[in-house]
Design a protein around this motif. Structure first.
Motif, PDB file in Angstrom:
ATOM      1  N   THR A  56      34.588 -72.535 -54.690  1.00 26.80           N
ATOM      2  CA  THR A  56      35.637 -71.633 -53.863  1.00 26.80           C
ATOM      3  C   THR A  56      36.747 -72.159 -53.239  1.00 26.80           C
ATOM      4  O   THR A  56      37.074 -72.735 -54.381  1.00 26.80           O
ATOM      5  N   SER A 116      40.165 -77.601 -37.045  1.00 28.15           N
ATOM      6  CA  SER A 116      39.323 -76.390 -36.827  1.00 28.15           C
ATOM      7  C   SER A 116      38.955 -75.870 -35.655  1.00 28.15           C
ATOM      8  O   SER A 116      39.271 -74.731 -36.072  1.00 28.15           O
ATOM      9  N   SER A 151      29.677 -76.896 -48.380  1.00 30.88           N
ATOM     10  CA  SER A 151      28.826 -76.758 -46.802  1.00 30.88           C
ATOM     11  C   SER A 151      29.014 -77.474 -46.331  1.00 30.88           C
ATOM     12  O   SER A 151      28.363 -78.824 -46.965  1.00 30.88           O
ATOM     13  N   GLU A 202      37.932 -71.822 -50.645  1.00 32.39           N
ATOM     14  CA  GLU A 202      37.982 -72.110 -49.177  1.00 32.39           C
ATOM     15  C   GLU A 202      38.915 -73.328 -48.858  1.00 32.39           C
ATOM     16  O   GLU A 202      38.455 -74.023 -49.901  1.00 32.39           O
ATOM     17  N   ARG A 203      39.689 -73.483 -48.584  1.00 31.22           N
ATOM     18  CA  ARG A 203      40.579 -74.906 -48.205  1.00 31.22           C
ATOM     19  C   ARG A 203      40.271 -75.401 -46.748  1.00 31.22           C
ATOM     20  O   ARG A 203      41.655 -75.548 -46.372  1.00 31.22           O
ATOM     21  N   SER A 204      39.086 -75.633 -46.583  1.00 33.61           N
ATOM     22  CA  SER A 204      39.127 -76.146 -44.724  1.00 33.61           C
ATOM     23  C   SER A 204      39.440 -76.574 -44.805  1.00 33.61           C
ATOM     24  O   SER A 204      39.517 -77.400 -45.937  1.00 33.61           O
TER      25      SER A 204
END
Length: 752
Positions: free
Chosen positions: A511, A628, A605, A513-515
């Protein structure tokens, strides 16, 4: 037996009297030498180590006389248990039942599990007894040997093992080996001489040199007479000590050298000086030294020669409430107590003069909160560096020091009320007669605290005893493995189960994404890779060493020793996470953590419920929860805090992630329990030491929305040791006053 030379059977008559006399003298002499050696060593040990030494002496004597099976002793000390069993009986925990099942596979204890399930009432009586070590075991188990009964007791009631071992020593060697009596200094003094100084090992709050001065006064060795030289080392006093020793050696004086640990560079010179001064010295010449014990083996600085030639003596402060109350009262006398007659009685703290506070403030009139500030912040607070300890101290003072406390009968402990005005001796008598039996309840703790303390003490006792055994002490006749073979078996088992390292390039490519949660996952994989790499590297290196293909280095020796004694090698522990587990449990924990990471890295996830106990850095995950929600709601991170809601469900009942924040599990409560139906902290159940918490919903909210009413600020720690393993503070709902849980030491733990 006669074959072992420990039983002398003499049939009197026909001139056998002399044979009987020689046999009796030999038996008596052996006992005398053993007990004299025991006393010589025992007086130099701290109380916490005396039972360990007595047990080690007993085991070694019985091994030498072949009265113990070495393999049974090894099993008792190691107690390697398969913890996968679930107890079918309500009075046995899963851990206890796992021990029973593991033992049932051995010849000596075959059928134990069936007998316990078949006669649960008989076994419940033993398990739930106040003194189970004194109970007669059911059925044929009562005929087992003393060592086998110890093994049974360690399985059923590990918290009572210090008492069981003490009974074992008394049975085998005699009650004199377990009596905890302080030897009078005058007796020890008779054994010292010009070449054998007395070495006092210091304890906080105790001045052993008072004994020297007191005896010196009786024998005519005092400072006033010029026959006692007292030198406090440090700040250039080494030359003063040298002159004093030279003079004392010639003229027969006594020399006291205080705090020799403060002059590390001079200790080599001191060793030589002690040797030189005792040669052709006056027969009355004596040297007394004192030093603090070193915290670790690596910090030992006292030369071995000094320790070997000295008579070592420990002096420790009193333990327990009874001894401490008497010691506190001993700081006063009748004249001090009589001062209270010149000031109002009801409005002063004089009425509790015997409760350990300094004399000068006992005479200050009561003025409410300012007095608590004097005690809690000025007098004692400056010595407290941990915020949670400060809270505990402050809570004790708030509980005991209240403006109306003298308008009622104040209890300093349950069932122990403040007495009416008595004289000095009357207070001593009152303490002896009225103080209840020592209990954790005195300090606001739950009775479970004593069970936990005794269990930890017992585990520590056996772990120390195991490390004291010779590497080959468990190799009795018929043993199938050498020490190296045993280590090789453990090594191969670890390598066989060791997972491969995580391919970070593959994982990060899943992914873009780097949440905050994904970054936590990456960090955890990196940390696990470092640990797995070190385990694999060090074990493969040790394997080559055991095969003779590599020279054994000191690091390899340390790992070999750790594996043999079921310890986590230091090089692994430094790269891992805080843990109090033995090697077997620790490695299983590592494998479980890897399994959790495998699941998380599959698609990156967030798991529906996160095993927060399985993270190297749980703080980073909790911070990620805040980050977050801060991003989502555009809240300033520095003005947010975590809030928790304890659900009524456990991990298996969840299949969806939290809508906001995250669900976490894997926490345990110590000092209390969580009432699932009531949704609050509740009194702990007896013998339920660390009950599991349900799943907890964690989310972040602005500080001004934080609910503070009817809540207890509960610290969260990684291990039972707490100390430097603090993670976070969770606000938990309570119907009781928060002070109750503060005094009970209630906390959440990630590992038990």
């Amino acid at each position: 037996t006669i074959d072992l030379g420990k039983l002398h059977n003499v049939s009197l008559g026909q001139g056998q009297e002399s044979v009987a006399e020689l046999a009796m003298e030999k038996a008596s002499k052996e006992d005398c030498i053993t007990f004299s050696t025991f006393n010589y060593i025992n007086r130099g040990l701290f109380e916490r180590d005396k039972l360990t030494f007595a047990a080690q002496l007993t085991f070694q004597l019985l091994l030498m006389s072949k009265e113990l099976d070495p393999r049974e002793l090894d099993f008792l000390l190691r107690f390697n248990i398969d913890h996968s069993y679930v107890s079918p009986l309500d009075f046995l925990s899963n851990s206890t039942w796992s021990a029973v099942k593991t033992m049932s596979f051995t010849d000596e204890f075959r059928g134990l599990d069936r007998d316990i399930e078949g006669s649960p009432k008989r076994w419940k009586k033993v398990v739930e007894s106040e003194c189970p070590e004194k109970e007669k075991l059911p059925q044929e188990w009562k005929n087992k040997s003393s060592l086998q009964k110890l093994i049974l007791m360690r399985a059923l009631r590990p918290d009572r093992m210090t008492y069981a071992v003490r009974n074992f020593v008394e049975e085998k060697l005699g009650v004199q080996y377990t009596e905890s009596r302080k030897m009078e200094f005058a007796r020890s003094f008779k054994e010292c001489g010009p070449a054998s100084p007395v070495f006092f090992i210091l304890s906080p709050g105790v001045d052993p040199l008072k004994d020297v001065e007191s005896l010196g006064k009786k024998l005519g060795f005092t400072i006033d007479l010029g026959k006692l030289h007292n030198v406090s080392l440090g700040q250039g006093q080494e030359s003063v000590a040298e002159l004093a020793m030279e003079k004392a050696s010639k003229e027969g004086h006594w020399v006291i050298l205080q705090n020799v640990h403060l002059v590390a560079k001079w200790l080599g010179s001191l060793e030589k000086l002690l040797e030189r001064c005792c040669v052709n010295s006056h027969q009355d010449y004596r040297v007394f030294m004192s030093a603090e014990p070193s915290p670790t083996q690596q910090e030992h600085i006292i030369p071995q020669g000094i320790l070997e030639n000295s008579i070592k003596i420990t002096n420790e402060p009193p333990t327990g409430m009874l001894a401490n109350l008497h010691a506190a009262l001993d700081n006063f006398d009748q004249d001090t107590l009589s001062i209270k007659t010149i000031i109002p009685t009801k409005k002063t703290i004089t009425n509790v003069v015997w409760s350990c506070f300094p004399c000068v403030l006992h005479l200050v009139p009561w003025s409410g909160p300012p007095k608590r500030c004097w005690f809690g912040e000025i007098m004692y607070g400056g010595h407290i560096t941990d915020d949670w300890d400060r809270r505990l101290c402050r809570t004790y003072l708030e509980e005991y020091m209240q403006p109306n406390q003298f308008d009622r009968k104040l209890s300093l402990a349950p069932g122990f009320v403040v007495p009416s005005n008595l004289d000095y001796q009357g207070y001593h008598v009152y303490i002896d007669e009225m103080l209840p039996h020592e209990s954790p309840v005195h300090y606001g703790l739950h009775p479970n605290a004593e069970i936990e303390f005794l269990t930890v003490t017992s585990d520590s006792l056996f772990h120390t005893l195991l490390e004291l055994q010779s590497r080959d002490s468990n190799m009795g006749e018929g043993a199938s493995q050498t020490t190296e073979e045993k280590v090789k078996t453990i090594l191969d088992d670890i390598l066989e189960k060791l997972p491969e390292e995580y391919n970070m390039s593959d994982i990060t490519s899943k992914t873009a994404e780097r949440s905050p949660y994904i970054l936590v996952c990456f960090q955890e994989c990196d940390r696990m890779n470092i640990l797995l790499n070190e385990i694999r590297r060090s074990l493969k290196e040790l394997d080559l060493g055991l095969k003779g293909e590599l020279a054994i280095s000191s690091e390899m020796e340390q790992i070999q020793t750790a594996l043999f004694f079921d310890n986590v090698p230091d090089t692994w522990a430094r790269l891992a996470y805080p843990s109090i587990y033995s090697l077997g449990l620790w490695y299983n924990d590592v494998l479980l953590r890897c399994r959790e990471l495998d699941s998380w890295t599959h698609d990156l996830s967030l798991p529906s419920v996160v095993w927060i106990s399985g993270l190297f850095n749980p703080q980073s995950f909790l911070t990620a929860v805040m980050q977050s929600l801060a991003r989502k709601n555009e809240w300033p991170l520095d003005k947010m805090n975590l809030t928790v809601d304890v659900t009524k469900k456990f991990k298996e009942e969840f299949n969806q992630s939290a809508r906001e924040g995250a669900y976490i599990y894997g926490l345990y409560m110590e000092g209390a329990r969580w009432d699932i139906q009531g949704g609050t902290i509740a009194e702990a159940r007896l013998k339920e030491l660390t009950p599991s918490m349900p799943v907890i919903a964690v989310r972040a909210i602005p500080n001004d929305r934080q609910e503070t009413r009817n809540t207890y600020e509960c610290p969260v720690y990684k291990t039972k040791l707490r100390a430097n393993t603090y993670i976070w503070t969770f606000s938990l709902k309570t119907r009781e006053r928060p002070a109750k849980w503060v005094l009970a030491g209630v906390a959440l733990l990630l590992s038990v």
